[in-house]
Design a protein around this motif. Structure first.
Motif, PDB file in Angstrom:
ATOM      1  N   GLU A  54      -3.417  20.042  -8.062  1.00 24.89           N
ATOM      2  CA  GLU A  54      -2.020  19.603  -8.165  1.00 24.89           C
ATOM      3  C   GLU A  54      -1.570  19.580  -9.618  1.00 24.89           C
ATOM      4  OE1 GLU A  54       0.474  18.533  -5.709  1.00 24.89           O
ATOM      5  OE2 GLU A  54      -0.918  19.833  -4.639  1.00 24.89           O
ATOM      6  N   ALA A  55      -2.416  19.049 -10.496  1.00 27.00           N
ATOM      7  CA  ALA A  55      -2.070  18.968 -11.916  1.00 27.00           C
ATOM      8  C   ALA A  55      -1.957  20.351 -12.545  1.00 27.00           C
ATOM      9  CB  ALA A  55      -3.102  18.124 -12.662  1.00 27.00           C
ATOM     10  N   LYS A  58       1.327  21.932 -10.950  1.00 26.76           N
ATOM     11  CA  LYS A  58       2.552  21.189 -11.271  1.00 26.76           C
ATOM     12  C   LYS A  58       2.285  20.402 -12.553  1.00 26.76           C
ATOM     13  CE  LYS A  58       3.243  20.636  -6.365  1.00 26.76           C
ATOM     14  NZ  LYS A  58       2.911  19.783  -5.242  1.00 26.76           N
ATOM     15  N   SER A  60       3.843  18.417 -14.358  1.00 23.23           N
ATOM     16  CA  SER A  60       4.298  17.029 -14.476  1.00 23.23           C
ATOM     17  C   SER A  60       3.519  16.084 -13.559  1.00 23.23           C
ATOM     18  CB  SER A  60       5.794  16.928 -14.176  1.00 23.23           C
ATOM     19  OG  SER A  60       6.050  17.399 -12.873  1.00 23.23           O
ATOM     20  N   PHE A  61       2.632  16.610 -12.727  1.00 28.51           N
ATOM     21  CA  PHE A  61       1.836  15.768 -11.840  1.00 28.51           C
ATOM     22  C   PHE A  61       0.854  14.959 -12.683  1.00 28.51           C
ATOM     23  CE2 PHE A  61      -1.741  14.780  -9.053  1.00 28.51           C
ATOM     24  CZ  PHE A  61      -1.090  14.309  -7.926  1.00 28.51           C
ATOM     25  N   TYR A  62       0.810  13.635 -12.413  1.00 30.79           N
ATOM     26  CA  TYR A  62      -0.071  12.755 -13.169  1.00 30.79           C
ATOM     27  C   TYR A  62      -1.003  12.044 -12.201  1.00 30.79           C
ATOM     28  CZ  TYR A  62      -1.640   9.045 -16.285  1.00 30.79           C
ATOM     29  OH  TYR A  62      -2.422   8.206 -17.035  1.00 30.79           O
ATOM     30  N   TYR A  63      -2.272  11.973 -12.579  1.00 32.02           N
ATOM     31  CA  TYR A  63      -3.220  11.183 -11.797  1.00 32.02           C
ATOM     32  C   TYR A  63      -4.272  10.615 -12.732  1.00 32.02           C
ATOM     33  CZ  TYR A  63      -6.879  14.788 -11.991  1.00 32.02           C
ATOM     34  OH  TYR A  63      -7.837  15.668 -12.407  1.00 32.02           O
ATOM     35  N   TRP A  78      -1.598   8.093  -8.625  1.00 28.88           N
ATOM     36  CA  TRP A  78      -0.919   9.369  -8.797  1.00 28.88           C
ATOM     37  C   TRP A  78       0.593   9.198  -8.762  1.00 28.88           C
ATOM     38  CZ3 TRP A  78      -3.110   7.753  -4.317  1.00 28.88           C
ATOM     39  CH2 TRP A  78      -2.326   7.768  -3.164  1.00 28.88           C
ATOM     40  N   ASP A  80       3.943  12.235  -8.954  1.00 28.21           N
ATOM     41  CA  ASP A  80       4.378  13.601  -9.253  1.00 28.21           C
ATOM     42  C   ASP A  80       5.614  13.577 -10.143  1.00 28.21           C
ATOM     43  OD1 ASP A  80       6.580  13.092  -7.605  1.00 28.21           O
ATOM     44  OD2 ASP A  80       5.782  14.234  -5.916  1.00 28.21           O
ATOM     45  N   GLY A  81       6.118  14.738 -10.480  1.00 34.76           N
ATOM     46  CA  GLY A  81       7.261  14.842 -11.387  1.00 34.76           C
ATOM     47  C   GLY A  81       8.512  14.164 -10.856  1.00 34.76           C
ATOM     48  N   GLN A  84       8.223  10.413 -11.347  1.00 31.98           N
ATOM     49  CA  GLN A  84       8.420  10.064 -12.754  1.00 31.98           C
ATOM     50  C   GLN A  84       9.890  10.172 -13.147  1.00 31.98           C
ATOM     51  OE1 GLN A  84       5.426  12.001 -15.318  1.00 31.98           O
ATOM     52  NE2 GLN A  84       4.279  12.333 -13.424  1.00 31.98           N
ATOM     53  N   CYS A 147       1.618   6.502 -17.445  1.00 32.24           N
ATOM     54  CA  CYS A 147       2.268   7.588 -16.718  1.00 32.24           C
ATOM     55  C   CYS A 147       3.775   7.606 -16.955  1.00 32.24           C
ATOM     56  CB  CYS A 147       1.982   7.442 -15.226  1.00 32.24           C
ATOM     57  SG  CYS A 147       2.874   8.591 -14.169  1.00 32.24           S
TER      58      CYS A 147
END
Length: 191
Positions: A54-55, A58, A60-63, A78, A80-81, A84, A147
């Motif tokens: 996913e990261a 994408k 902007s995906f944060y985990y 987690w 996602d964009g 955020q 995040c």
């Protein structure tokens, strides 16, 4: 018999739950830890692989993954964009809740939720937690702020205010604190 009923019965034996040497949350955390099943070999790899993909796909995906002393996965956060972006626009007031436990390991699902300009619920981030201890919440709130570029909300609405009071003072200074139970009906009607 439910966990709450068991706790109340124990309290009756000593003249009330306030006389027990532990709180309900302590009992709940202890029992959840005992009930937890260790991840089957390969499950941790699948989870890490999913979040890594996913990261990569994408940006902007944060985990973030919290590991325990044995280097096993303990908790996962987690966002996602879209989450955020929604937080940057509507993150002045957020709700935090860990009451969902529908997964097969009875792990708390933590949800950071807010409302957009059309009064529709938006999810700012989520986490599967190992337990509800101080160390876990310390990690979770630190990760959430990281995040969200350290943007702190002005108001937080929580389900159990006593349980989180210390974390609010440390991580979310200068905010207004409220609970869903104390919200006036007119405000809840808007939500």
């Amino acid at each position: 018999m439910s966990m709450r009923t068991s706790y109340d019965v124990l309290g009756q034996g000593v003249g009330g739950t306030e006389n027990l040497p532990f709180r309900f949350s302590d009992l709940k955390n202890y029992l959840m830890t005992i009930r937890q099943k260790e991840m089957v070999v390969g499950e941790a790899t699948v989870i890490q692989e999913f979040f890594r993909n996913e990261a990569l796909s994408k940006p902007s995906f944060y985990y973030d993954i919290q590991v325990d002393a044995a280097e096993d996965i303990a908790s996962i956060f987690w966002a996602d964009g879209i989450m955020q972006l929604d937080y940057s626009l509507f993150g002045d007031v957020i709700s935090f809740d860990t009451t969902y436990r529908t997964n097969n390991q009875y792990r708390p699902l933590a949800a950071f939720i807010g409302f957009d300009n059309h009064r529709k619920s938006v999810l700012f981030g989520a986490a599967l937690l190992y337990d509800e201890t101080a160390a876990t919440f310390d990690w979770l709130f630190t990760t959430f702020l990281k995040c969200m570029s350290n943007k702190k909300p002005q108001t937080r609405l929580v389900r159990y205010c006593v349980q989180f009071r210390i974390f609010f003072q440390v991580f979310f200074t200068g905010f207004v604190h409220g609970t869903w139970q104390r919200m006036p009906r007119k405000i809840l009607a808007l939500v």
